[in-house]
Scaffold this active site. Structure first.
Site, mmCIF file in Angstrom:
data_model
loop_
_atom_site.group_PDB
_atom_site.id
_atom_site.type_symbol
_atom_site.label_atom_id
_atom_site.label_comp_id
_atom_site.label_asym_id
_atom_site.label_seq_id
_atom_site.Cartn_x
_atom_site.Cartn_y
_atom_site.Cartn_z
ATOM 1 N N SER A 159 7.004 9.198 12.217
ATOM 2 C CA SER A 159 5.941 9.033 11.219
ATOM 3 C C SER A 159 6.475 9.224 9.810
ATOM 4 C CB SER A 159 4.815 10.032 11.482
ATOM 5 O OG SER A 159 3.945 10.067 10.366
ATOM 6 N N LYS A 210 0.839 -1.206 0.000
ATOM 7 C CA LYS A 210 0.000 0.000 0.000
ATOM 8 C C LYS A 210 0.874 1.256 0.000
ATOM 9 C CE LYS A 210 -3.013 0.347 3.551
ATOM 10 N NZ LYS A 210 -2.989 1.645 4.222
ATOM 11 N N ARG A 215 -8.900 11.588 12.682
ATOM 12 C CA ARG A 215 -7.458 11.402 12.876
ATOM 13 C C ARG A 215 -6.705 12.734 12.814
ATOM 14 N NH1 ARG A 215 -5.565 6.457 9.294
ATOM 15 N NH2 ARG A 215 -3.688 6.798 10.550
ATOM 16 N N ARG A 258 -6.212 1.637 18.025
ATOM 17 C CA ARG A 258 -5.951 0.191 17.913
ATOM 18 C C ARG A 258 -5.621 -0.460 19.252
ATOM 19 N NH1 ARG A 258 -2.894 -0.019 12.081
ATOM 20 N NH2 ARG A 258 -4.852 -0.064 10.920
ATOM 21 N N GLN A 285 4.629 9.216 7.296
ATOM 22 C CA GLN A 285 3.676 10.074 6.582
ATOM 23 C C GLN A 285 4.074 11.539 6.724
ATOM 24 O OE1 GLN A 285 -0.182 9.025 8.134
ATOM 25 N NE2 GLN A 285 -0.147 7.008 7.174
ATOM 26 N N ARG A 299 2.768 6.000 -3.253
ATOM 27 C CA ARG A 299 3.901 6.828 -3.685
ATOM 28 C C ARG A 299 4.108 6.743 -5.196
ATOM 29 N NH1 ARG A 299 4.150 5.600 1.561
ATOM 30 N NH2 ARG A 299 5.440 6.813 3.001
ATOM 31 N N ASP A 330 2.120 -1.255 11.951
ATOM 32 C CA ASP A 330 0.794 -1.744 11.543
ATOM 33 C C ASP A 330 0.570 -3.206 11.929
ATOM 34 O OD1 ASP A 330 0.151 0.694 10.433
ATOM 35 O OD2 ASP A 330 0.942 0.176 8.461
HETATM 36 C C1 S3P Z 1 2.580 4.678 6.243
HETATM 37 C C2 S3P Z 1 3.137 5.036 7.438
HETATM 38 C C3 S3P Z 1 2.636 4.587 8.748
HETATM 39 C C4 S3P Z 1 1.701 3.396 8.626
HETATM 40 C C5 S3P Z 1 0.719 3.569 7.511
HETATM 41 C C6 S3P Z 1 1.439 3.739 6.184
HETATM 42 C C7 S3P Z 1 3.145 5.224 4.997
HETATM 43 O O1 S3P Z 1 1.945 5.645 9.366
HETATM 44 O O2 S3P Z 1 0.998 3.184 9.840
HETATM 45 O O3 S3P Z 1 -0.145 2.444 7.420
HETATM 46 O O4 S3P Z 1 2.858 4.670 3.912
HETATM 47 O O5 S3P Z 1 3.899 6.198 5.069
HETATM 48 P P1 S3P Z 1 2.739 6.780 10.212
HETATM 49 O O6 S3P Z 1 3.667 7.402 9.304
HETATM 50 O O7 S3P Z 1 1.685 7.743 10.674
HETATM 51 O O8 S3P Z 1 3.360 6.036 11.344
#
Ligand code: S3P
Length: 448
Positions: free
Chosen positions: A175, A30, A131, A358, A177, A35, A327
């Site tokens: 993170s 995913k 969130r 979670r 993200q 990306r 995850d």
């Molecule tokens: C992800 C980063 C993780 C992960 C998410 C996918 C990503 O989150 O939990 O399922 O693709 O960058 P965080 O960056 O908030 O930890």
């Protein structure tokens, strides 16, 4: 088409099953799929992606890319073609961008938009709207983007900076993200965008940026990763193949470990070290997992995993491992529930802001299934036993991984376990029920 999660809820029960046997390629990763679309649109020309994950989260990102001028379509041989607009070339979307359930999609796209002088509305489903977005909005505001919202949740409107400023930002939470949002904003920012990670997180954005020709300078000092991106690169389109998602492989993997007599092979699994914390932990617990045919493809390490039923023992999982298995804690709890002794997990604060809380959802589900445990503010202890009563109905809170984890538990518990809604599984693992059934799992479904 009505997204499956907008339809009626879909309760599913899992019951004690015979050994799992056979071979499975779980759906593609995913993180890499998001990306590929986002960087594909940032190139000038056509990028071809094979094995893109065709799940709801990714289709929402594909729609967002189309709305901003990208051409995204599945072509005859099953590959996805993405024709980009180039760095700085995004078009003003005419409608709000709806990211459904996907935190990764929305946070990465907030970053991408933040350095384009346009105003974009972002929305999501009721889970995503709870969130926290402040973690990305704060650095994006430092870059010059303006948010016209006084809460840090969706829906929100972001006006990207006309003259974006490069920043140096130390991540306050581990993170990927947040890191990726800043780097993506850096694509259309003159100068050097710098992100410092006190704890390294998944590095797919950096790997793919380099693959597309961006200039990145990454250094590691005293455990901290410093990532510098030179802004306004001309990204060259390319050819990508997305490997199988280790976070999805985790479910059949744990199922095979806990169901006596099981022996399965999971093919093409991505083994990037920023994602393999679960395998490390399970091996420490005594899991028989053998990596076969390890190879490199498209800048990622990939392998086939042979998994044999194993007697597991509880372990202490250090908090430093959390980013590489963030995850996977729901399904680790399932392995821990059938291990002998206690498994202690620390550093779980981030689990409270995933698709659901979670930590609370796992604790409630463990209680409903008769598994002794102790929930702390950011920790969990699970006391394992050879046999678990099961029999509970689990509230999944629109969380695909809570749904899958408890279905796996039901395959070995004394009584069937029912989840209130399996519809969200389609956000990451379409075909979960069918693929697991083909290996030997037994589920019953009932539409409400
Ligand atoms: C992800 C980063 C993780 C992960 C998410 C996918 C990503 O989150 O939990 O399922 O693709 O960058 P965080 O960056 O908030 O930890």
């Amino acid at each position: 088409m009505v997204p499956i999660h907008m339809a009626k809820s879909l309760p599913v029960s899992a019951q004690k099953s015979g050994p799992l046997l056979g071979k499975l390629r779980v759906p593609s990763d995913k993180s890499i799929s998001h990306r590929a679309l986002i960087l594909g649109i940032s190139c000038v020309g056509e990028t071809l992606v094979s094995n893109l994950l065709e799940a709801e989260d990714i289709m929402a990102t594909a729609d967002a890319m189309r709305a901003m001028g990208g051409h995204v379509e599945k072509v005859d041989d099953g590959k996805w073609s993405i024709t980009g607009v180039g760095t700085g070339g995004l078009e003003q979307p005419e409608k709000p961008l709806d990211f459904g359930n996907s935190g990764t999609g929305v946070r990465l796209c907030l970053g991408l938009v933040a350095s384009h002088n346009m105003t974009v509305e972002f929305s999501g489903d009721s889970s995503l709207s709870k969130r926290p977005m402040g973690r990305v909005l704060k650095p994006l505001a430092d870059i010059g983007a303006v948010v016209n919202n006084d809460r840090d949740c969706l829906p929100l409107t972001l006006t990207g900076a006309r003259d974006p400023l490069p920043i140096e930002y130390t991540l306050p939470v581990a993170s990927a993200q947040v890191k990726s949002a800043i780097l993506l904003a850096g694509l259309n920012t003159p100068g050097i965008m710098t992100v410092i990670e006190p704890e390294p997180t998944r590095d797919h954005t950096e790997r793919m940026l380099s693959y597309f020709g961006a200039e990145l300078n990454i250094t590691l000092e005293a455990g901290e990763r410093r990532i510098e991106l030179t802004g306004q690169p001309e990204l060259r389109p390319g050819i990508l193949s997305v490997p199988a998602d280790p976070s999805s492989a985790a479910f059949p993997l744990v199922a095979a470990l806990i169901i006596p007599g099981s022996d399965i092979v999971l093919t093409d699994v991505m083994l990037n070290p920023t994602r393999t914390g679960l395998i490390t932990t399970l091996k420490e617990m005594g899991a028989r997992i053998t990596i076969v045919d390890e190879r490199e493809e498209g800048g990622e390490i990939i392998g086939d995993l042979r998994v044999e039923a194993s007697d597991l023992t509880g372990v202490q999982v250090p908090s430093s491992r959390a980013p590489s298995m963030i995850d996977e804690y729901p399904v680790l709890c399932v392995a821990a529930a059938f291990a002998s002794g206690e498994t202690h997990m620390a550093g779980l604060g981030e689990l409270r802001v995933k698709e659901s809380d979670r930590l609370a959802a796992m604790a409630a589900g463990l209680k409903a299934c008769g598994v002794e445990h102790e929930e702390g503010e950011d920790s969990l202890i699970v006391c394992g036993k050879d046999s678990i009563p099961g029999g509970g109905t689990i509230k999944t809170h629109m969380d695909h991984r809570i749904a899958m984890a408890f279905l796996i538990m039901g395959l070995r518990s004394d009584n069937p376990i029912t989840i209130d809604d399996g519809a969200m599984i389609a956000t990451s693992f379409p075909g979960f029920i069918e693929e697991m059934t083909a290996l030997g799992a037994t589920f019953t479904m009932r539409a409400e």
